[in-house]
Design an enzyme around this catalytic site. Structure first.
Site, short mmCIF file in Angstrom:
data_model
loop_
_atom_site.label_atom_id
_atom_site.label_comp_id
_atom_site.label_asym_id
_atom_site.label_seq_id
_atom_site.Cartn_x
_atom_site.Cartn_y
_atom_site.Cartn_z
CG PHE A 150 -0.30 0.47 2.49
CD1 PHE A 150 -0.18 1.83 2.77
CD2 PHE A 150 0.20 -0.44 3.42
CE1 PHE A 150 0.44 2.26 3.94
CE2 PHE A 150 0.81 -0.01 4.58
CZ PHE A 150 0.93 1.35 4.85
CE LYS A 174 -3.16 -8.32 -4.30
NZ LYS A 174 -3.54 -7.31 -3.28
CD GLU A 177 -5.58 -5.68 0.39
OE1 GLU A 177 -4.63 -5.61 -0.42
OE2 GLU A 177 -5.52 -6.29 1.47
CB SER A 227 4.78 -7.24 5.85
OG SER A 227 3.86 -8.23 5.45
CB CYS A 282 10.33 -0.34 2.71
SG CYS A 282 11.03 0.25 1.17
CD GLU A 382 8.32 -2.69 8.27
OE1 GLU A 382 7.73 -3.77 8.12
OE2 GLU A 382 8.78 -2.02 7.34
P1 NAD Z 1 1.53 -6.50 3.12
O1 NAD Z 1 2.58 -7.55 3.23
O2 NAD Z 1 0.42 -6.50 4.10
O3 NAD Z 1 0.84 -6.55 1.66
C1 NAD Z 1 1.60 -6.60 0.49
C2 NAD Z 1 0.78 -7.30 -0.59
O4 NAD Z 1 0.52 -8.64 -0.18
C3 NAD Z 1 -0.57 -6.65 -0.86
O5 NAD Z 1 -0.83 -6.66 -2.23
C4 NAD Z 1 -1.53 -7.54 -0.09
O6 NAD Z 1 -2.82 -7.58 -0.66
C5 NAD Z 1 -0.88 -8.90 -0.16
N1 NAD Z 1 -1.18 -9.72 1.01
C6 NAD Z 1 -1.44 -9.28 2.28
N2 NAD Z 1 -1.66 -10.33 3.09
C7 NAD Z 1 -1.52 -11.44 2.35
C8 NAD Z 1 -1.62 -12.85 2.63
N3 NAD Z 1 -1.91 -13.29 3.86
N4 NAD Z 1 -1.40 -13.71 1.62
C9 NAD Z 1 -1.10 -13.27 0.39
N5 NAD Z 1 -1.00 -11.96 0.06
C10 NAD Z 1 -1.20 -11.05 1.03
O7 NAD Z 1 2.30 -5.10 3.12
P2 NAD Z 1 1.68 -3.64 3.18
O8 NAD Z 1 1.14 -3.40 4.55
O9 NAD Z 1 0.80 -3.41 2.01
O10 NAD Z 1 3.00 -2.77 2.95
C11 NAD Z 1 3.88 -2.41 3.97
C12 NAD Z 1 5.02 -3.39 4.09
O11 NAD Z 1 5.72 -3.45 2.86
C13 NAD Z 1 6.05 -2.96 5.12
O12 NAD Z 1 6.48 -4.11 5.80
C14 NAD Z 1 7.18 -2.38 4.27
O13 NAD Z 1 8.46 -2.41 4.85
C15 NAD Z 1 7.12 -3.28 3.09
N6 NAD Z 1 7.73 -2.64 1.94
C16 NAD Z 1 8.96 -3.09 1.57
C17 NAD Z 1 9.62 -2.50 0.51
C18 NAD Z 1 10.95 -2.99 0.08
O14 NAD Z 1 11.41 -2.53 -0.96
N7 NAD Z 1 11.61 -3.87 0.78
C19 NAD Z 1 9.01 -1.43 -0.18
C20 NAD Z 1 7.75 -1.00 0.23
C21 NAD Z 1 7.12 -1.63 1.29
#
Ligand code: NAD
Length: 497
Positions: A150, A174, A177, A227, A282, A382
């Site tokens: 997000f 994808k 959401e 994450s 991140c 985090e």
């Molecule tokens: P998230 O892991 O909750 O979601 C990421 C994606 O995975 C979304 O599209 C989501 O719909 C999907 N998802 C969520 N739960 C899932 C599940 N149980 N099974 C399958 N898919 C699932 O992350 P977020 O809250 O959207 O974003 C923030 C996180 O992203 C933070 O931890 C941040 O550090 C990380 N991030 C990392 C980088 C990097 O380059 N390393 C860059 C941006 C964000």
């Protein structure tokens, strides 16, 4: 009736009649402004089918024509970036200036994608054996999946799909959401730039959509950002299904401030990197390791700068916007109770900020916690919000030890005027992206982005040379044109003559 944001499949909206939908908030107003369709496996099948159908013709489209589409997309994105920034601000909450910054970092990768013909050239060795030449080609892998978080609804998709498409692949994206409109807006813009229908598809949703992509036999690779627990799951599942995977995870980024640092520069950097985008980056700095002898002065400088920050609606020229959802805001605020229990001292408490915006927004002001023990969840987790922790250390060695003991290894920074210390740090620290007097060391597009340890699963980082490698597969060709001297039968393993 609220609008439902639809999928984008085969160059047209789809899924308006979705059985499951989710809320999309305006976080600055605290209201649900739209719904978003949640894909079932059958919707993912339709998107993959569209991508698979478009693949042969797109793969066979000349490099020059693919490059022209990317050039046109770059021009359109430049012209319309204001429109996209407004979408980002309304669904994510980040302030407009920050939204523009996100787009400009994404644009860098589009510009890199225009260099695809140069970046994917093969190699040629002449006469490796008498009359035999060997050369390599880089060809697209096929249908590729991209799953994004997000916090960068435009930039993270732009880290991947321009390189994937420029190199001849077709895509199913994808997005998160929570703020899904940017992805569809970008797909429409690609269509306007001349991209054939089906080359870039967008499906929205939750785990159901993600799992369908991870398991789909036609999808050849997965690029994931999110994450750490989900990144780990994505890597394990997609590799078990035979796909190539780059899965970028979460982070806890440290900034080490040595006594000889320019403390004003370091304090500016800590505030910018700690509170930009309300800490939902991140590459945000979330823990400062301040050497004891300068820690009081450093903390005072940071607190003074924080008193000048404004929090509010991203359209009003404030420094910091709201958090993404009410639940997330409450979770972040909860860390201040943990801080009190764990013996840290709260220097600036952002739980009840003065806000230039609607009182119902998901607000949390800049927060500074000093003397945080490394055993505390405030340090370990985090938090992903505007909470900057200060951990006091005795010197370089203790600071380095703490950073290297962290399970995360995304970004880190050292602030010092000692070149020797900086050089030691860049060599000894177990982190993938390092800043020397630079707090958010996000590499430019022609280098690659990615962390180490629990911040990254896979081996090909995002964009740069590794990005081109990820979206292409190498083919080695050994060729000999008929020469009568090479006739005859020989069942031995080929040897050089
Ligand atoms: P998230 O892991 O909750 O979601 C990421 C994606 O995975 C979304 O599209 C989501 O719909 C999907 N998802 C969520 N739960 C899932 C599940 N149980 N099974 C399958 N898919 C699932 O992350 P977020 O809250 O959207 O974003 C923030 C996180 O992203 C933070 O931890 C941040 O550090 C990380 N991030 C990392 C980088 C990097 O380059 N390393 C860059 C941006 C964000």
């Amino acid at each position: 009736m609220t609008d439902t944001i639809q999928h984008w499949i085969g160059g047209a909206p789809a899924g308006g009649d979705a059985a499951r939908t989710g809320p999309v908030y305006n976080p600055a107003l605290g209201v649900e402004q739209k719904r978003v369709a949640f894909a079932e496996a059958s919707d993912v099948d339709a998107a993959v089918e569209a991508a698979a159908g478009a693949f042969p013709a797109w793969r066979d489209t000349s490099m020059a024509k693919r490059q022209q589409v990317m050039f046109r997309f770059r021009e359109l994105l430049n012209e319309r970036s204001g429109e996209l920034a407004e979408i980002l601000t309304s669904e994510h909450g980040k302030v407009l200036g920050d939204a523009q910054g996100e787009i400009s970092r994404g644009l860098e990768v589009v510009e890199l994608a225009c260099a695809m013909p140069f970046a994917t050239k093969g190699e040629y060795s002449e006469n490796v054996s008498t009359g035999v030449d060997v050369y390599t080609l880089r060809q697209p892998v096929g249908v590729v999946g991209i799953i994004s978080p997000f916090n960068f609804p435009a930039m993270v998709p732009l880290w991947f799909f321009p390189l994937a498409i420029a190199t001849g692949n077709t895509v199913v994206l994808k997005p998160s959401e929570k703020d899904p409109s940017a992805a569809v807006w970008l797909a429409r813009l690609m269509q306007e730039a001349g991209l054939p229908d089906g080359v870039l598809n967008v499906v929205h949703g939750d785990k159901v959509a993600v799992d369908a992509l991870l398991e789909h036999p036609t999808v050849r690779s997965i690029s994931f950002v999110g994450s750490t627990p989900i990144a780990r799951y994505i890597y394990a599942t997609a590799t078990a299904n035979g796909k190539r995977v780059q899965a970028l995870g979460g982070a806890k980024n440290h900034m080490l401030v040595l006594p000889d640092a320019d403390l004003d520069l370091a304090a500016d950097a800590a505030v910018n990197a700690g509170f930009g985008s309300a800490g939902e980056r991140c590459m945000a700095i979330s823990a400062v390791l301040a050497v004891e002898q300068v820690a009081d002065e450093f903390v005072a400088k940071v607190a003074e700068r924080m008193s000048r920050l404004t929090t509010g609606d991203g359209r009003r020229g404030c420094d910091m916007g709201p958090l993404i959802t009410r639940e997330h805001r409450d979770k972040v605020a909860g860390y201040l109770d943990v801080a009190a229990t764990d013996g840290a001292s709260v220097v600036v408490d952002g739980r009840d900020p003065q806000v230039d915006g609607d009182p119902n927004g998901f607000w949390m002001g800049p927060t500074l916690v000093d003397r945080v023990p490394t055993s505390s969840a405030v340090y370990r987790d985090e938090i992903f919000g505007p909470v900057l922790s200060v951990v006091r250390v005795s010197g370089y060695e203790e600071g380095l030890g703490i950073i290297n003991a962290s399970p995360y290894g995304n970004g880190t920074a050292i602030f010092t005027n000692d070149g020797g210390a900086a050089r030691r740090f860049q060599r000894e620290v177990t982190v993938g992206m390092v800043g020397i007097n630079v707090p958010i060391p996000v590499p430019v597009a022609y280098h690659s982005f990615g962390g180490w340890k629990d911040s990254f699963f896979g081996d090909a980082k995002a964009y740069g040379a590794r990005g081109f490698d990820f979206f292409t597969q190498e083919k080695a060709i050994t060729s000999r044109w008929l020469d009568p001297s090479h006739g005859g039968i020989n069942l031995g393993f080929p040897q050089h003559e």
